[in-house]
Design an enzyme around this catalytic site. Structure first.
Site, short mmCIF file in Angstrom:
data_model
loop_
_atom_site.label_atom_id
_atom_site.label_comp_id
_atom_site.label_asym_id
_atom_site.label_seq_id
_atom_site.Cartn_x
_atom_site.Cartn_y
_atom_site.Cartn_z
N ASP A 88 -22.20 9.38 -11.65
CA ASP A 88 -21.48 10.20 -10.68
C ASP A 88 -22.10 9.93 -9.31
O ASP A 88 -23.33 9.98 -9.17
CB ASP A 88 -21.62 11.69 -11.02
CG ASP A 88 -21.04 12.03 -12.40
OD1 ASP A 88 -20.38 11.16 -12.99
OD2 ASP A 88 -21.27 13.15 -12.88
N ASP A 126 -9.33 18.13 -17.87
CA ASP A 126 -10.55 18.89 -17.52
C ASP A 126 -10.26 20.34 -17.90
O ASP A 126 -9.36 20.96 -17.34
CB ASP A 126 -10.83 18.79 -16.02
CG ASP A 126 -10.95 17.34 -15.55
OD1 ASP A 126 -11.13 16.46 -16.40
OD2 ASP A 126 -10.85 17.10 -14.34
#
Length: 230
Positions: free
Chosen positions: A9, A128
């Site tokens: 990330d 998500d």
């Protein structure tokens, strides 16, 4: 066999690992290219990259992604802020193998339709979710239930679905107990991320017919470093 996929990330040019996506939480890992090179040196051929700044609309880290592409992985999937055909095309032209989208299905269906038609075979949709609800716009808003999202997505010709269990993302607190119920409803390639702690979690995901497991905190804290598949 289920593949284990380390994630990188990126925020403000640095590799990080947040807890539940909260800025400033978790780990700062440093230079994303160096992190990618270390992962590659351990024998991994597949990585998952998220551009957190693009996801939040505060910038992008395409220069870093371009460097990671040069490391030599067979597969690099990238997500974060991909809200247009142009953005997806730009990433694919850098050498990224697959792109991952989420919110766009709910915020700009016309654009999502275009993406699925143009490069469905290189497009993953990430659900998500937490508490049975799909979360959008940086996990700040609830959209449809996971079941409703699955029924919408099944009509699209895309490469696969990634289940991202936001409740436990970055915590190593364990996977979603309901994943097998969701997984059985998808007949495409299936990924999972969120809460993975150890090999037991990986084996549960394998039993739930998940094709690849994305690991972050459990990888960087050493629990699963070096585990490539189960």
């Amino acid at each position: 066999m289920m593949e284990v996929v380390p994630s990188i990330d990126i925020s403000q040019g640095k590799a990080v690992k947040r807890i539940k996506g909260i800025k400033g939480s978790g780990l700062i890992l440093g230079n994303p290219t160096k992190v990618a090179e270390e992962i590659y040196s351990l024998g991994y051929n597949f990585i998952h990259v998220v551009d957190l700044d693009a996801a939040e609309g505060t910038g992008n880290n395409e220069d870093k992604i371009k460097e990671i592409v040069k490391v030599g992985f067979n597969k690099i999937e990238v997500g974060g802020g991909i809200r247009s055909v142009e953005k997806a095309n730009g990433l694919l032209s850098l050498g990224v193998t697959d792109v991952v989208v989420s919110s766009i299905l709910f915020t700009d269906k016309v654009e999502f339709d275009k993406m699925s038609k143009l490069f469905g075979d290189r497009l993953f949709f990430s659900i998500d979710y937490c508490g049975g609800k799909t979360l959008i716009r940086g996990w700040k808003e609830k959209a449809k239930s996971v079941d409703e999202t699955l029924s919408v997505i099944k009509d699209y010709d895309i490469k696969g679905v990634i289940f991202t269990y936001v409740c436990n993302e970055g915590t190593k607190k364990g996977i979603d107990d309901n994943i097998s119920i969701y997984s059985v409803k998808v007949n495409k390639i299936k990924g999972y991320a969120g809460g993975i702690s150890d090999v037991k979690d990986l084996l549960k995901l394998k039993d739930s017919k998940i094709d690849f497991a994305i690991v972050g905190m459990a990888f960087y804290s050493g629990n699963l470093k070096g585990v490539k598949n189960v």
